[in-house]
Design a protein around this motif. Sequence first.
Motif, PDB file in Angstrom:
ATOM      1  N   THR A   1      -1.656  -7.583  -6.240  1.00  0.00           N
ATOM      2  CA  THR A   1      -0.322  -7.069  -5.968  1.00  0.00           C
ATOM      3  C   THR A   1      -0.108  -5.683  -6.545  1.00  0.00           C
ATOM      4  O   THR A   1      -0.757  -5.295  -7.533  1.00  0.00           O
ATOM      5  CB  THR A   1       0.743  -8.035  -6.544  1.00  0.00           C
ATOM      6  OG1 THR A   1       2.052  -7.543  -6.239  1.00  0.00           O
ATOM      7  CG2 THR A   1       0.601  -8.180  -8.059  1.00  0.00           C
TER       8      THR A   1
ATOM      9  N   ASP B   1       3.014  -4.999  -7.469  1.00  0.00           N
ATOM     10  CA  ASP B   1       4.292  -5.239  -8.146  1.00  0.00           C
ATOM     11  C   ASP B   1       4.051  -5.535  -9.626  1.00  0.00           C
ATOM     12  O   ASP B   1       3.531  -6.604  -9.980  1.00  0.00           O
ATOM     13  CB  ASP B   1       5.014  -6.414  -7.477  1.00  0.00           C
ATOM     14  CG  ASP B   1       6.462  -6.549  -7.925  1.00  0.00           C
ATOM     15  OD1 ASP B   1       6.752  -6.242  -9.095  1.00  0.00           O
ATOM     16  OD2 ASP B   1       7.294  -6.979  -7.107  1.00  0.00           O
TER      17      ASP B   1
ATOM     18  N   GLN C   1       4.949  -5.349  -2.942  1.00  0.00           N
ATOM     19  CA  GLN C   1       6.206  -5.171  -3.653  1.00  0.00           C
ATOM     20  C   GLN C   1       7.390  -5.048  -2.696  1.00  0.00           C
ATOM     21  O   GLN C   1       8.453  -5.603  -2.927  1.00  0.00           O
ATOM     22  CB  GLN C   1       6.135  -3.927  -4.539  1.00  0.00           C
ATOM     23  CG  GLN C   1       7.372  -3.704  -5.406  1.00  0.00           C
ATOM     24  CD  GLN C   1       7.180  -2.554  -6.383  1.00  0.00           C
ATOM     25  OE1 GLN C   1       6.206  -1.819  -6.296  1.00  0.00           O
ATOM     26  NE2 GLN C   1       8.095  -2.424  -7.316  1.00  0.00           N
TER      27      GLN C   1
END
Length: 384
Positions: free
Chosen positions: A49, A51, A11
Amino acid sequence: MKKIGFIPLRQNSKGILGKNKRKMVGRPLFTWVLGEAIHSSLDVVYVYTDDDTIIDFIEKEYHYTNKIKVLKRSGASATDTASTERAMIEFAEKLSYNFDVFCLLQATSPFTKAIDIDNCLSKIADGKDSALTVVNTHRFVWNEDGTAVNYNPKERPRRQDFKGLLIENGAVYVCTKDVLLNQKNRLGNTIGIVKMPEESLHEVDTEQDWIVVENLLIERQKRAKRSEKITHLVLDVDGVFTNGTIAYTKDGEHTKNFDMRDGMGLEILRQFGVEVMVMTSEQSQLVAKRMEKLKIPQVYLAVKDKYTLLQTLAASQNFSLNNVAYLGDDVNDMANICSVGWSLAPNNAMPEIKQLADVVLSKSSGAGAIREACKFIINYNKRF
């Protein structure tokens, strides 16, 4: 043999803020390698991820394929000091090592093509336990003590006679499950080498890198274009069918204005055997209703990665991007504008699109641009 792809994304990025999601030639940076992975011989591709916005993007965007999956990455494996191997092993343990071949793909290497991935996988099939991509550079390399590494300065070779050096470009790494499980590393003992073009040595770590890579990507896409018979016209909506403005009420979207003459132009164009597709980033019922009225069956709403979708449609429906005319007006159309056989832009398109388009129309969006594009295609196809 189960072959999985792995794209680790963090992120936070210190060099370039929001790097993975930032638009590179009109698409989020990570989608360049993700789109190619879809069209490779990998069985499944995981994006790993921390994010949540990327997770949401992937779950909404790639609904047309079951090849893409996304998993939440731990914060501990996404720090500035955590190694890529740590993320790989953490991920592999989550999957209980349920794979035979592991393929690490780096999002900061957008030059990666499906053929590069497949070439690395073929090294495993040929008996290697791992493989990586490299660039053959013809630069002369020196040590800090003033001694040459790879040539004799007293007998400077000509470029065509110089073998050069093979340098990792950090794009693709492939290994067997045994290598990752037992050696905890992306590379094993018998390593296959796959060469990629010299431009792929550029990675995206700084703002200067970004400028260089984006321009190289644009040129690569444009070099691959070929002008062939146009069999498909692909249209954006806002800023192409309409003038780019939308009327809203407190209840949401209210009206869009469409030019009736554009509709007649599309009807005439289809009589010449050209398939019409509509691809828009908006989820609009007004657009759906208008396209239903125009009898356009292939309408794709809420598409953020238009280039990957267009590639997928071309593969599934057996046409080439060289057979496509694309009409778009803004940055989210840029990758397609650079890649299809003929790209067109309304007269009031964004300057960066007009600069890249093959044809800038005399008419503006919502005021006859589509009708003019249809006439161009009909006249152009007469040559074929």
